[in-house]
Motif scaffolding. Structure first.
Motif, PDB file in Angstrom:
ATOM      1  N   ALA A  31      11.178  -0.827 -19.221  1.00  0.00           N
ATOM      2  CA  ALA A  31      10.130  -0.862 -18.665  1.00  0.00           C
ATOM      3  C   ALA A  31       9.710  -0.899 -17.104  1.00  0.00           C
ATOM      4  O   ALA A  31       9.471   0.124 -16.148  1.00  0.00           O
ATOM      5  CB  ALA A  31       9.082  -2.288 -19.624  1.00  0.00           C
ATOM      6  N   VAL A  32      10.928  -1.641 -16.190  1.00  0.00           N
ATOM      7  CA  VAL A  32      11.085  -1.719 -15.009  1.00  0.00           C
ATOM      8  C   VAL A  32      11.073  -0.338 -15.323  1.00  0.00           C
ATOM      9  O   VAL A  32      10.751   0.303 -13.489  1.00  0.00           O
ATOM     10  CB  VAL A  32      12.289  -2.369 -14.658  1.00  0.00           C
ATOM     11  CG1 VAL A  32      12.659  -1.814 -13.727  1.00  0.00           C
ATOM     12  CG2 VAL A  32      12.106  -3.659 -14.640  1.00  0.00           C
ATOM     13  N   LEU A  33      12.312   0.820 -15.414  1.00  0.00           N
ATOM     14  CA  LEU A  33      12.857   2.517 -14.534  1.00  0.00           C
ATOM     15  C   LEU A  33      11.352   2.862 -14.434  1.00  0.00           C
ATOM     16  O   LEU A  33      10.688   3.448 -13.755  1.00  0.00           O
ATOM     17  CB  LEU A  33      13.534   2.391 -16.111  1.00  0.00           C
ATOM     18  CG  LEU A  33      15.434   1.783 -15.866  1.00  0.00           C
ATOM     19  CD1 LEU A  33      16.083   2.600 -16.278  1.00  0.00           C
ATOM     20  CD2 LEU A  33      15.400   1.565 -13.897  1.00  0.00           C
ATOM     21  N   SER A  34      10.792   2.652 -16.177  1.00  0.00           N
ATOM     22  CA  SER A  34       9.229   4.097 -16.319  1.00  0.00           C
ATOM     23  C   SER A  34       8.464   3.617 -14.812  1.00  0.00           C
ATOM     24  O   SER A  34       7.808   4.284 -14.444  1.00  0.00           O
ATOM     25  CB  SER A  34       8.267   3.623 -17.612  1.00  0.00           C
ATOM     26  OG  SER A  34       9.337   4.077 -18.275  1.00  0.00           O
ATOM     27  N   HIS A  73       5.419   8.479  -7.355  1.00  0.00           N
ATOM     28  CA  HIS A  73       4.096   8.620  -7.327  1.00  0.00           C
ATOM     29  C   HIS A  73       2.673   8.094  -6.382  1.00  0.00           C
ATOM     30  O   HIS A  73       2.424   9.518  -5.705  1.00  0.00           O
ATOM     31  CB  HIS A  73       3.532   9.810  -8.723  1.00  0.00           C
ATOM     32  CG  HIS A  73       4.080  10.583  -9.901  1.00  0.00           C
ATOM     33  ND1 HIS A  73       4.908  11.647  -9.135  1.00  0.00           N
ATOM     34  CD2 HIS A  73       4.934   9.598 -11.097  1.00  0.00           C
ATOM     35  CE1 HIS A  73       5.902  11.456 -10.056  1.00  0.00           C
ATOM     36  NE2 HIS A  73       5.774  11.050 -11.429  1.00  0.00           N
ATOM     37  N   SER A  74       2.327   7.323  -6.666  1.00  0.00           N
ATOM     38  CA  SER A  74       1.595   6.666  -5.650  1.00  0.00           C
ATOM     39  C   SER A  74       2.010   6.324  -4.466  1.00  0.00           C
ATOM     40  O   SER A  74       1.064   6.208  -3.793  1.00  0.00           O
ATOM     41  CB  SER A  74       1.010   5.871  -6.627  1.00  0.00           C
ATOM     42  OG  SER A  74       2.019   4.725  -7.076  1.00  0.00           O
ATOM     43  N   THR A 101       0.974  -0.792   0.610  1.00  0.00           N
ATOM     44  CA  THR A 101      -0.142   0.294   0.164  1.00  0.00           C
ATOM     45  C   THR A 101       1.032   0.849   0.101  1.00  0.00           C
ATOM     46  O   THR A 101       2.273   1.288   0.663  1.00  0.00           O
ATOM     47  CB  THR A 101      -0.769  -0.139   1.139  1.00  0.00           C
ATOM     48  OG1 THR A 101       0.013   0.050   2.470  1.00  0.00           O
ATOM     49  CG2 THR A 101      -1.929  -1.185   2.097  1.00  0.00           C
ATOM     50  N   PRO A 102       0.627   2.367  -0.511  1.00  0.00           N
ATOM     51  CA  PRO A 102       0.665   3.994   0.359  1.00  0.00           C
ATOM     52  C   PRO A 102       1.527   3.593   1.379  1.00  0.00           C
ATOM     53  O   PRO A 102       2.618   4.699   1.069  1.00  0.00           O
ATOM     54  CB  PRO A 102      -0.290   4.533  -0.683  1.00  0.00           C
ATOM     55  CG  PRO A 102      -1.378   4.185  -1.565  1.00  0.00           C
ATOM     56  CD  PRO A 102      -1.442   2.606  -0.588  1.00  0.00           C
TER      57      PRO A 102
END
Length: 246
Positions: free
Chosen positions: A46-49, A56-57, A26-27
């Motif tokens: 894709a892992v880095l992105s 952010h979440s 969870t956040p």
């Protein structure tokens, strides 16, 4: 707040998504990533992105620098003085180069910024150290004379493995390095080399690299309880790929 430690990912985005889901992250949780996000399976960009968006979440993320992350940063920025490309290719770099062929320049720029922002170590309010590889200075990571050792060293883990478990911490022969922190969490050296598929503790050192780059699973460990969650073995998630296997 749980403190959750994630081992070496090596381009295995599917495994990362699995362990985050299986641990019901969870956040509110603090997520400490031990580094080596890249090199091995086919989804390093894709892992880095994914990690960039995760910040952010999930605001309590800590991203540490692994040796492979530094190698990819040197390649992306064309600062190749420390990069032996032939050796790097044999240890997962080829998959990373191939994966970046269709990545736009603006995304590459975001990845460079992220890789440059990685921390060499993290010490929490309980004096627990989180570092990719290890350290050599008898006064701890803040005194390490060669910072690159924080993501290349293997002597700390070798020391913990070789230590006689019967030796009390009060003995003058007890390694000073191991008494500096209440616990130390590392990756870098897969425990699969010792025949293990679960995180391994020796003395006060937890090794959370369970060989996701090779045949093992990716591991997420609760630093407070020792409970852990694992992905499926990476070869089953990426059939037809070899990861860092010869």
């Amino acid at each position: 707040m749980r403190t959750l430690v994630i081992g070496d990912i090596h381009g295995g985005l599917k495994a990362l998504q699995q362990v985050l889901e299986r641990a019901s992250v969870t956040p509110v949780d603090r997520l400490v990533f031990l580094g080596d996000y890249v090199d091995g399976w086919s989804e390093s960009p894709a892992v880095l992105s994914f990690l960039i968006e995760l910040r952010h979440s999930h605001p309590h993320c800590v991203f540490l620098r692994g040796n492979h992350d530094q190698l990819v940063l040197e390649w992306l920025t064309e600062r190749n003085e420390n990069l032996d490309e032939n050796l790097w290719f044999r240890h997962g770099g080829e998959a990373t180069v191939n994966a970046y062929r269709n990545v736009a320049d603006d995304i590459r720029s975001e990845h460079i910024t992220f890789l440059e922002s990685l921390q060499n170590y993290f010490i929490d309010d309980r004096n627990r150290l989180f570092v990719h590889a290890g350290f050599t200075n008898q006064h701890g990571v803040t005194h390490e004379y060669f910072p690159r050792l924080l993501y290349w060293d293997r002597t700390l883990w070798e020391l913990a493995l070789a230590l006689d478990s019967r030796l009390p911490t009060s003995d003058p022969k007890y390694p000073a390095r191991l008494k500096l922190y209440t616990a130390i969490f590392i990756g870098h050296t897969p425990v699969t080399r010792l025949g293990h598929l679960r995180p391994l503790r020796c003395a006060n050192v937890w090794n959370v690299d369970t060989g996701a780059a090779f045949h093992g699973p990716l591991t997420l460990l609760d630093a407070d309880t020792g409970s852990f969650w694992q992905s499926d073995p990476l070869p089953s998630l990426y059939p037809g790929e070899k990861g860092r296997n010869p």
